[in-house]
Write an enzyme that holds these catalytic residues in place. Structure first.
Site, mmCIF file in Angstrom:
data_model
loop_
_atom_site.group_PDB
_atom_site.id
_atom_site.type_symbol
_atom_site.label_atom_id
_atom_site.label_comp_id
_atom_site.label_asym_id
_atom_site.label_seq_id
_atom_site.Cartn_x
_atom_site.Cartn_y
_atom_site.Cartn_z
ATOM 1 N N TYR A 1 -8.349 -29.695 -10.724
ATOM 2 C CA TYR A 1 -8.535 -28.534 -11.601
ATOM 3 C C TYR A 1 -8.890 -29.013 -12.997
ATOM 4 O O TYR A 1 -8.381 -30.037 -13.455
ATOM 5 C CB TYR A 1 -7.245 -27.710 -11.672
ATOM 6 C CG TYR A 1 -7.022 -26.855 -10.449
ATOM 7 C CD1 TYR A 1 -7.504 -25.558 -10.401
ATOM 8 C CD2 TYR A 1 -6.342 -27.353 -9.341
ATOM 9 C CE1 TYR A 1 -7.327 -24.775 -9.270
ATOM 10 C CE2 TYR A 1 -6.155 -26.572 -8.209
ATOM 11 C CZ TYR A 1 -6.655 -25.288 -8.183
ATOM 12 O OH TYR A 1 -6.485 -24.515 -7.076
ATOM 13 N N ASP B 1 -13.272 -13.206 5.974
ATOM 14 C CA ASP B 1 -13.468 -12.594 4.654
ATOM 15 C C ASP B 1 -13.803 -11.108 4.753
ATOM 16 O O ASP B 1 -13.620 -10.377 3.779
ATOM 17 C CB ASP B 1 -14.586 -13.330 3.895
ATOM 18 C CG ASP B 1 -14.088 -14.601 3.216
ATOM 19 O OD1 ASP B 1 -12.989 -15.078 3.586
ATOM 20 O OD2 ASP B 1 -14.786 -15.125 2.322
ATOM 21 N N GLN C 1 -17.361 -27.056 4.781
ATOM 22 C CA GLN C 1 -17.853 -26.074 5.748
ATOM 23 C C GLN C 1 -19.204 -26.485 6.347
ATOM 24 O O GLN C 1 -19.466 -26.228 7.509
ATOM 25 C CB GLN C 1 -17.991 -24.732 5.023
ATOM 26 C CG GLN C 1 -17.452 -23.565 5.793
ATOM 27 C CD GLN C 1 -17.258 -22.335 4.929
ATOM 28 O OE1 GLN C 1 -16.611 -22.402 3.894
ATOM 29 N NE2 GLN C 1 -17.821 -21.211 5.325
ATOM 30 N N MET D 1 -27.894 -8.105 12.321
ATOM 31 C CA MET D 1 -27.442 -6.874 12.958
ATOM 32 C C MET D 1 -27.825 -5.756 11.987
ATOM 33 O O MET D 1 -27.391 -5.767 10.836
ATOM 34 C CB MET D 1 -25.925 -6.924 13.152
ATOM 35 C CG MET D 1 -25.373 -5.869 14.083
ATOM 36 S SD MET D 1 -25.125 -4.287 13.307
ATOM 37 C CE MET D 1 -23.743 -4.625 12.263
#
Ligand SMILES: Cc1cc2nc3c(=O)[nH]c(=O)nc-3n(C[C@H](O)[C@H](O)[C@H](O)COP(=O)(O)OP(=O)(O)OC[C@H]3O[C@@H](n4cnc5c(N)ncnc54)[C@H](O)[C@@H]3O)c2cc1C
Length: 538
Positions: free
Chosen positions: A218, A306, A115, A139
């Site tokens: 994993y 999300d 990201q 905001m």
């Protein structure tokens, strides 16, 4: 009068806020996005980028740069596997090669790009397309009325506040969305099941991993469950830790009271050796949850990413699903704002995306339980569906689609089976245009597109007649017309039509309507189809 007037105001300027701004810009809609942080993501977080997200990048001219950045950062076509410890080697393989068996369905590929490397590209493209992005800006409040949304934003450095007036607001403000809370929308689902951490560390890992194509590894052992992700040149990596202790009865809160000593122990345990020196750079605390907002819309405010759905990272679906939300919403907002579609078109966002969100959240949850949490109940667990169905086989049911079978409630399917059925992603098929290979997908993305078989003149003529009176831009293509050819001869089969049939594809690349035979071809029919899917009264 407000200090700033803008058609769409976006709260949050991370993966989904930036995607929304970029995709609105692609449809020539101005937006303002505010982001609390001072810049784009500083942590890698999401990396697995689905073919569908890559198709969207292709549409806005970002595919090649994303692929280049991915090659710099990750081994290509990496696998997903499990180890007890890294030095111990694999105990299970989930995916041998990220793109194995999926290359035929898309002109592009799945990649890993974290990201913090993707967001600057989205930011740049959004700005090139006219979006205004303000970082270090919060905001602080908003109100909505019948005609629009008013908000107050605050510059974190100067403390100066300004008022914003917009026709619509998109809340891309993340899992703890204050917009969602303020609107009183509940999150429904499995709740939060672990307080997880991601430990970013530096170590010379090349001898252990550079000869393998390991993308996500994993780690499952009696001390912890989690996963590693490695970046080239294997001098840094992260370890995400979901749970610690006895796997049959694990401790789900790894985060509370975590000490540096404990973090060092966790990395050492996952590596499975004391002999690799490493240093911890950063620790991120996050919650593994699987929840869906009860609504995706309240009046003029839309939830995306999300803010609308949270899921564990297993499968790499969270961020991709958010980008798909933005893609679904952007063209609808654009057409409504331009007065070319009825406002009801905006209701189809929730109808289409909430079902996809619900399915994807359940799929990520099933993967979490089955891959990392054997102690958690499997009662009612949704069977694991193929990744490909989740990434691009989801099916839309709403007024923006003219169904062939009104009883069809299919949520997902293999994208190879959909064959141009309304409500599904228009399939990728290689054509040629003036001697150059072109994917069918390259014909879509800006406007509605009518695509007809080689004998579909009746449809293309009708479509050309109808666009102007309706005031919409309609791209019209017929195989064997204007240099567009089908050398492999498989286009009609790929789209489930005869040579005189046609499909109408929405700007997001989903099939709105199809006529298999051409028998119905008329100006009136195409006018009525367009009016229906645009939710127009005339
Ligand atoms: C370890 C890990 C690995 C992951 N791996 C993958 C993967 O491989 N693939 C994948 O698809 N997904 C993955 N995900 C999930 C992915 O990171 C998220 O789904 C994605 O970040 C969601 O993006 P978003 O923009 O919706 O929300 P966020 O990234 O949370 O961004 C919301 C932004 O809104 C800002 N904000 C909030 N309120 C305000 C306000 N009032 N004013 C201004 N700004 C505000 C915040 O500062 C924040 O930057 C992973 C997640 C984790 C934790």
């Amino acid at each position: 009068m407000a200090d700033i007037e803008v058609p769409v105001f976006i709260v949050g300027g991370s993966l989904v806020g930036l995607s929304t701004a970029m995709l609105l810009g692609h449809h020539s809609i101005r937006s303002l996005a505010v982001e609390y942080h001072r810049g784009t993501a500083i942590h890698p977080r999401a990396a697995q980028t689905s073919q569908r997200t890559m198709e969207i990048c292709r549409q806005v001219g970002l595919e090649q740069i994303v692929r280049r950045k991915s090659e710099e950062q990750f081994v290509q076509d990496g696998g997903v596997l499990a180890v007890e410890t890294l030095v111990g080697g694999p105990i299970a393989h989930y995916i041998a090669d990220l793109n194995e068996g999926v290359r035929d369905v898309s002109p592009t590929v799945r990649v890993f790009l974290s990201q913090d490397a993707l967001e600057p590209q989205l930011r740049k493209r959004a700005e090139e397309l006219g979006a205004e992005l303000r970082f270090a800006t919060e905001m602080v409040s908003f109100e909505q009325g019948a005609d629009g949304v008013s908000a107050v934003i605050r510059d974190r450095d100067s403390g100066k506040t300004q008022t914003v007036r917009a026709q619509y607001m998109v809340a891309a403000d993340g899992a703890h969305s204050r917009v969602r809370q303020r609107l009183g929308m509940r999150m429904l689902g499995h709740g939060t099941f672990s307080k997880s951490i991601t430990i970013y560390f530096r170590a010379h890992l090349a001898p252990l991993v550079e000869d393998h194509k390991w993308a996500v590894v994993y780690v499952l052992n009696p001390q912890l469950s989690g996963f590693f992700r490695f970046e080239k040149p294997f001098e840094k990596a992260f370890l995400g830790v979901f749970t610690v202790g006895d796997p049959e009865n694990p401790i789900m809160d790894v985060s509370t009271g975590l000490t540096e000593q404990r973090s060092l122990e966790l990395v050492r345990t996952a590596l499975g050796t004391d002999s690799i020196p490493f240093s911890i750079e950063n620790i991120m605390h996050w919650e593994a949850s699987a929840n869906l907002a009860e609504k995706f819309r309240d009046g003029r405010v839309f939830l995306a990413g999300d803010a609308a759905h949270v899921m564990p990272p297993n499968g790499g679906f969270g961020g991709n699903t958010g980008v798909q939300d933005a893609h679904n919403l952007a063209w609808k907002l654009a057409l409504v704002l331009k007065g070319l579609a009825g406002p009801e078109l905006l209701s189809t966002y929730e109808k289409e995306r909430r079902l996809v969100g619900e399915f994807t959240v359940e799929q990520a949850y099933s993967r979490y339980v089955l891959r990392t949490a054997p102690n958690m109940s499997r009662d009612g667990l949704q069977p694991v569906a193929p990744d490909l169905n989740i990434e691009m086989g989801y099916v839309y049911h709403s007024e923006a689609v003219v169904p062939e079978d009104p009883n069809d409630r299919l949520v997902h399917e293999n994208p190879r089976e959909s064959k141009g059925r309304p409500g599904t992603r228009a399939p990728h098929f290689w054509l040629e245009r003036r001697g150059e290979q072109i994917s069918t997908l390259d014909l879509f993305g800006q406007n509605f597109t009518l695509l007809a078989g080689p004998e579909g003149n009746a449809w293309t003529e009708a479509a050309r007649h109808v666009a102007k009176p309706l005031g919409i831009d309609l791209d019209v293509h017929r195989i064997d017309e204007n240099g567009l050819t089908d050398p492999a001869g498989g286009f009609c089969a790929a789209y489930g039509i005869t040579p005189s049939g046609a499909v109408l594809v929405r700007p997001d690349g989903f099939v709105a309507w199809r006529d298999k035979t051409g028998d119905e071809a008329s100006v009136e029919r195409i006018r009525s189809v367009l009016a229906t899917v645009l939710c127009r009264t005339k």
